[in-house]
Design a protein around this motif. Structure first.
Motif, PDB file in Angstrom:
ATOM      1  N   THR A 152       0.859  -1.193   0.000  1.00  9.53           N
ATOM      2  CA  THR A 152       0.000   0.000   0.000  1.00  9.53           C
ATOM      3  C   THR A 152       0.894   1.241   0.000  1.00  9.53           C
ATOM      4  O   THR A 152       2.069   1.150   0.342  1.00  9.53           O
ATOM      5  CB  THR A 152      -0.857   0.023   1.276  1.00  9.53           C
ATOM      6  OG1 THR A 152       0.023  -0.098   2.402  1.00  9.53           O
ATOM      7  CG2 THR A 152      -1.857  -1.107   1.304  1.00  9.53           C
ATOM      8  N   PRO A 153       0.353   2.396  -0.348  1.00  9.39           N
ATOM      9  CA  PRO A 153       1.173   3.619  -0.306  1.00  9.39           C
ATOM     10  C   PRO A 153       1.384   4.088   1.136  1.00  9.39           C
ATOM     11  O   PRO A 153       0.774   5.052   1.595  1.00  9.39           O
ATOM     12  CB  PRO A 153       0.374   4.630  -1.119  1.00  9.39           C
ATOM     13  CG  PRO A 153      -1.000   4.110  -1.192  1.00  9.39           C
ATOM     14  CD  PRO A 153      -0.979   2.646  -0.915  1.00  9.39           C
ATOM     15  N   ILE A 154       2.266   3.401   1.845  1.00  7.78           N
ATOM     16  CA  ILE A 154       2.420   3.634   3.280  1.00  7.78           C
ATOM     17  C   ILE A 154       2.918   5.044   3.593  1.00  7.78           C
ATOM     18  O   ILE A 154       2.372   5.721   4.468  1.00  7.78           O
ATOM     19  CB  ILE A 154       3.389   2.592   3.876  1.00  7.78           C
ATOM     20  CG1 ILE A 154       2.735   1.212   3.801  1.00  7.78           C
ATOM     21  CG2 ILE A 154       3.750   2.928   5.311  1.00  7.78           C
ATOM     22  CD1 ILE A 154       3.581   0.109   4.367  1.00  7.78           C
ATOM     23  N   TYR A 155       3.928   5.504   2.857  1.00  8.75           N
ATOM     24  CA  TYR A 155       4.474   6.837   3.175  1.00  8.75           C
ATOM     25  C   TYR A 155       3.433   7.913   2.926  1.00  8.75           C
ATOM     26  O   TYR A 155       3.353   8.899   3.658  1.00  8.75           O
ATOM     27  CB  TYR A 155       5.742   7.107   2.358  1.00  8.75           C
ATOM     28  CG  TYR A 155       6.874   6.196   2.764  1.00  8.75           C
ATOM     29  CD1 TYR A 155       7.529   6.403   3.975  1.00  8.75           C
ATOM     30  CD2 TYR A 155       7.258   5.128   1.969  1.00  8.75           C
ATOM     31  CE1 TYR A 155       8.549   5.560   4.381  1.00  8.75           C
ATOM     32  CE2 TYR A 155       8.276   4.281   2.361  1.00  8.75           C
ATOM     33  CZ  TYR A 155       8.920   4.494   3.562  1.00  8.75           C
ATOM     34  OH  TYR A 155       9.922   3.647   3.957  1.00  8.75           O
ATOM     35  N   ALA A 156       2.643   7.718   1.872  1.00 11.02           N
ATOM     36  CA  ALA A 156       1.592   8.685   1.571  1.00 11.02           C
ATOM     37  C   ALA A 156       0.608   8.750   2.739  1.00 11.02           C
ATOM     38  O   ALA A 156       0.203   9.833   3.188  1.00 11.02           O
ATOM     39  CB  ALA A 156       0.871   8.293   0.283  1.00 11.02           C
ATOM     40  N   MET A 157       0.243   7.584   3.266  1.00 11.47           N
ATOM     41  CA  MET A 157      -0.719   7.583   4.373  1.00 11.47           C
ATOM     42  C   MET A 157      -0.096   8.124   5.651  1.00 11.47           C
ATOM     43  O   MET A 157      -0.776   8.762   6.453  1.00 11.47           O
ATOM     44  CB  MET A 157      -1.295   6.187   4.559  1.00 11.47           C
ATOM     45  CG  MET A 157      -2.299   5.880   3.454  1.00 11.47           C
ATOM     46  SD  MET A 157      -3.222   4.376   3.674  1.00 11.47           S
ATOM     47  CE  MET A 157      -1.972   3.178   3.403  1.00 11.47           C
ATOM     48  N   LEU A 158       1.215   7.889   5.816  1.00  9.72           N
ATOM     49  CA  LEU A 158       1.878   8.441   7.009  1.00  9.72           C
ATOM     50  C   LEU A 158       1.908   9.966   6.952  1.00  9.72           C
ATOM     51  O   LEU A 158       1.683  10.641   7.965  1.00  9.72           O
ATOM     52  CB  LEU A 158       3.297   7.893   7.133  1.00  9.72           C
ATOM     53  CG  LEU A 158       3.386   6.440   7.618  1.00  9.72           C
ATOM     54  CD1 LEU A 158       4.840   5.979   7.659  1.00  9.72           C
ATOM     55  CD2 LEU A 158       2.752   6.296   9.008  1.00  9.72           C
ATOM     56  N   LEU A 159       2.174  10.507   5.755  1.00  7.47           N
ATOM     57  CA  LEU A 159       2.162  11.968   5.626  1.00  7.47           C
ATOM     58  C   LEU A 159       0.782  12.501   5.987  1.00  7.47           C
ATOM     59  O   LEU A 159       0.636  13.473   6.749  1.00  7.47           O
ATOM     60  CB  LEU A 159       2.526  12.374   4.192  1.00  7.47           C
ATOM     61  CG  LEU A 159       2.434  13.877   3.902  1.00  7.47           C
ATOM     62  CD1 LEU A 159       3.484  14.636   4.707  1.00  7.47           C
ATOM     63  CD2 LEU A 159       2.608  14.175   2.408  1.00  7.47           C
ATOM     64  N   ASN A 160      -0.243  11.840   5.449  1.00  3.07           N
ATOM     65  CA  ASN A 160      -1.608  12.272   5.745  1.00  3.07           C
ATOM     66  C   ASN A 160      -1.901  12.182   7.248  1.00  3.07           C
ATOM     67  O   ASN A 160      -2.491  13.093   7.827  1.00  3.07           O
ATOM     68  CB  ASN A 160      -2.596  11.421   4.950  1.00  3.07           C
ATOM     69  CG  ASN A 160      -4.020  11.844   5.185  1.00  3.07           C
ATOM     70  OD1 ASN A 160      -4.398  12.962   4.897  1.00  3.07           O
ATOM     71  ND2 ASN A 160      -4.812  10.953   5.772  1.00  3.07           N
ATOM     72  N   ALA A 161      -1.442  11.098   7.882  1.00  7.38           N
ATOM     73  CA  ALA A 161      -1.701  10.936   9.314  1.00  7.38           C
ATOM     74  C   ALA A 161      -0.977  12.008  10.118  1.00  7.38           C
ATOM     75  O   ALA A 161      -1.525  12.552  11.093  1.00  7.38           O
ATOM     76  CB  ALA A 161      -1.271   9.548   9.770  1.00  7.38           C
ATOM     77  N   ALA A 162       0.251  12.351   9.697  1.00  6.87           N
ATOM     78  CA  ALA A 162       1.013  13.370  10.427  1.00  6.87           C
ATOM     79  C   ALA A 162       0.311  14.719  10.336  1.00  6.87           C
ATOM     80  O   ALA A 162       0.112  15.410  11.349  1.00  6.87           O
ATOM     81  CB  ALA A 162       2.429  13.468   9.860  1.00  6.87           C
ATOM     82  N   LEU A 163      -0.101  15.101   9.120  1.00 11.19           N
ATOM     83  CA  LEU A 163      -0.781  16.398   8.963  1.00 11.19           C
ATOM     84  C   LEU A 163      -2.113  16.405   9.709  1.00 11.19           C
ATOM     85  O   LEU A 163      -2.473  17.388  10.367  1.00 11.19           O
ATOM     86  CB  LEU A 163      -1.001  16.693   7.474  1.00 11.19           C
ATOM     87  CG  LEU A 163       0.268  16.935   6.653  1.00 11.19           C
ATOM     88  CD1 LEU A 163      -0.042  16.991   5.164  1.00 11.19           C
ATOM     89  CD2 LEU A 163       0.936  18.234   7.108  1.00 11.19           C
ATOM     90  N   THR A 164      -2.837  15.279   9.618  1.00  8.35           N
ATOM     91  CA  THR A 164      -4.119  15.193  10.313  1.00  8.35           C
ATOM     92  C   THR A 164      -3.930  15.373  11.823  1.00  8.35           C
ATOM     93  O   THR A 164      -4.702  16.093  12.473  1.00  8.35           O
ATOM     94  CB  THR A 164      -4.796  13.840  10.026  1.00  8.35           C
ATOM     95  OG1 THR A 164      -4.904  13.674   8.610  1.00  8.35           O
ATOM     96  CG2 THR A 164      -6.179  13.767  10.637  1.00  8.35           C
TER      97      THR A 164
END
Ligand code: ARG
Length: 515
Positions: A409-421
């Motif tokens: 899965t696009p893990i880094y993409a989701m981590l970036l989203n989680a960090a900003l969220t």
């Protein structure tokens, strides 16, 4: 990569096949024949399977979420009276309806995946699509996830501490919100299948919650029955529904933003276009059925709130459904509703994490943001292959693992989203964030719908499977403009931050794409 990870094109917010790059400007497109459709179109052609009913449930399911269980406090306290709040719910619903109808026309005329990003690129140039993507990655996706997570946190905390307990530290709510966010991020990082299953499981809860509130409200109003009869609202029978109505347009704007939050998601109708068997006929039917349905459902739910709860109670918390359950059915009722609504929010948070991951991923593939966000799995090397497994192990993991195994899965993409969220969860609260999100999202909705009008003038012959009544986009533009201008007075800080984000996007466009 694309062969191993053929993500459902419907769920791809941006076409991975290069939407955004190298669009022919309007003047040079091949006019009546429509646009060069590229690979995105092939994906769409592949699964033209959605019927009217599929489209309807998709759109209704996308729109109904946290808002109807959390916006009433912000709507009521800013509008000032129950009658005024009902007007806010109708007006914001109609605004969403005109927006959805306008987007449906755009989706038919420019049948590519990617929504606003594609329309803005086509109509105004790639810079506009870039700014949208930039804001979607930094503001829209994490902002909306933060709102849903906050409501999730507040309902979970209510389920734990009970309805009657007074103030709980906001940090407790925020901690739970971040925990929920990390949980859905983990689920969606493990596998796409697990993420999709989770959404399916929680999906139906919101319908149960909404239906229960409406039915209970009507029963209470009709019979006067309730857990604690003395605590029930009697004000609706006696007082003037418009007493206390606010005369400040800024307050009305903030109330409208809270209402619009509950209707948000209508722009997703255009993801349905390319997948429909008969979009020319069914798409307008989907829009003109789903939005009135949601509007009626929301009005009924709000009437139910007013029938059961005194105004001060509705105004005082974002967890109106818990107070409602307590008043009508007692502690068990409030516990059940708290769990149902938090489950509904959890499902919504899960779904938005999924799409946010794909959006950030596509932005990485475009080169709009660093390419690490376009990685699939943890290493930049292709894939984590699963070892050969026994038939039984396959059966078990097959339920949750994708074909390529785990973590494909696009893990880094989701981590970036989680960090900003998480940042938004920490610094924001419900009303602040809905206004902030509303300003950012309506700025781009407004730009796209202005684009629709420009497209009508510039390319009158362009094939449009669905053409909305021209008054529709005009109404949408006027009301959005009013909302955006009022926000500057009502919430100058939030508006300023949105404009600052967009401003930062301009030099970024030069850097990442070139002038
Ligand atoms: N209307 C939804 C709710 O009340 C929010 C939708 C979020 N926006 C989106 N584009 N998914 O929770």
């Amino acid at each position: 990569l694309s062969s191993a990870f053929d993500f459902n094109s419907a769920l791809f917010p941006l076409s991975a096949s290069g939407a955004g790059a190298g669009y022919a400007p309007i003047g040079t497109s091949n006019g009546t024949e429509g646009y060069d459709l590229g690979n995105g179109q092939q994906n769409l052609e592949k699964n033209k399977s959605l019927t009217f009913l599929n489209g309807l449930s998709l759109v209704v399911g996308l729109i109904i979420g946290s808002g109807i269980f959390s916006s009433p406090a912000s709507v009521n306290s800013n509008a000032g009276s129950p009658g005024a709040s009902l007007i806010v719910w109708v007006v914001s619903g109609i605004l969403a309806w005109t927006g959805a109808a306008s987007y449906a026309e755009l989706g038919g005329a420019i049948p590519l995946n990617g929504g606003a990003q594609v329309y803005l690129s086509k109509i105004f140039g790639e810079w506009a699509g870039f700014l949208f993507t930039w804001c979607a990655v930094t503001v829209l996706k994490p902002g909306s996830a933060a709102i849903i997570a906050i409501i999730f946190g507040e309902y979970i905390v209510r389920a734990i501490v009970g309805a009657e307990v007074g103030d709980v530290s906001p940090w407790f709510n925020k901690g739970v919100a971040i925990f929920g966010l990390l949980l859905v991020t983990a689920i969606n990082s493990i596998s796409t299948k697990l993420g999709a299953r989770t959404s399916d499981v929680f999906m139906f809860l919101k319908f149960i919650g909404l239906l229960a509130i409406t039915v209970i409200g009507i029963i209470v109003a009709a019979t006067g029955w309730g857990y604690n009869r003395d605590a029930l609202s009697h004000t609706w029978k006696t007082t003037n529904w418009f007493e206390g109505t606010s005369s400040s347009t800024s307050q009305w704007a903030v109330a409208l933003y809270a209402g619009l939050w509950a209707y948000d998601g209508w722009d997703n109708t255009n993801y349905v276009v390319g997948e429909m068997k008969n979009p020319g006929k069914d798409l307008p039917r989907v829009i003109h059925t789903s939005l009135p349905m949601v509007i009626v459902a929301y009005i009924l739910a709000n009437l139910a709130y007013v029938f059961v709860l005194p105004t001060e109670v509705i105004n005082s918390s974002n967890t109106v459904a818990v107070a409602f359950g307590q008043a009508a059915l007692g502690p068990i009722g409030s516990l059940v509703l708290a769990l149902v609504v938090s489950g509904s929010c959890f499902g919504a948070l899960n779904a938005t994490t999924f799409t946010a991951g794909r959006l950030v991923y596509s932005a990485g593939k475009e080169g709009y943001i660093p390419s690490v966000f376009a990685n699939i799995g943890l290493s930049s090397k292709q894939q984590i292959r699963l070892p050969r497994r026994s038939a039984r192990a396959k059966l078990l993991t097959g339920l949750v693992a994708d074909d390529a195994g785990f973590f494909a899965t696009p893990i880094y993409a989701m981590l970036l989203n989680a960090a900003l969220t998480s940042i938004y969860i920490i610094i924001g609260d419900f009303t602040t964030l809905t206004t902030f999100y509303g300003v950012a999202s309506y700025l781009f909705y407004f730009a796209s719908v202005v684009g629709l009008i420009i497209l009508r003038v510039k390319e009158p012959e362009l094939e449009r499977p669905y053409k909305c009544w021209i008054v529709t986009p005009v109404i949408f533009c006027c009301v959005s403009l009013f909302l955006l201008s009022r926000a500057i007075f009502a919430k100058p800080l939030q508006a300023l931050i949105v404009f600052a984000f967009i401003a930062v996007g301009v030099p970024l466009f030069w850097w990442r794409v070139g002038p």
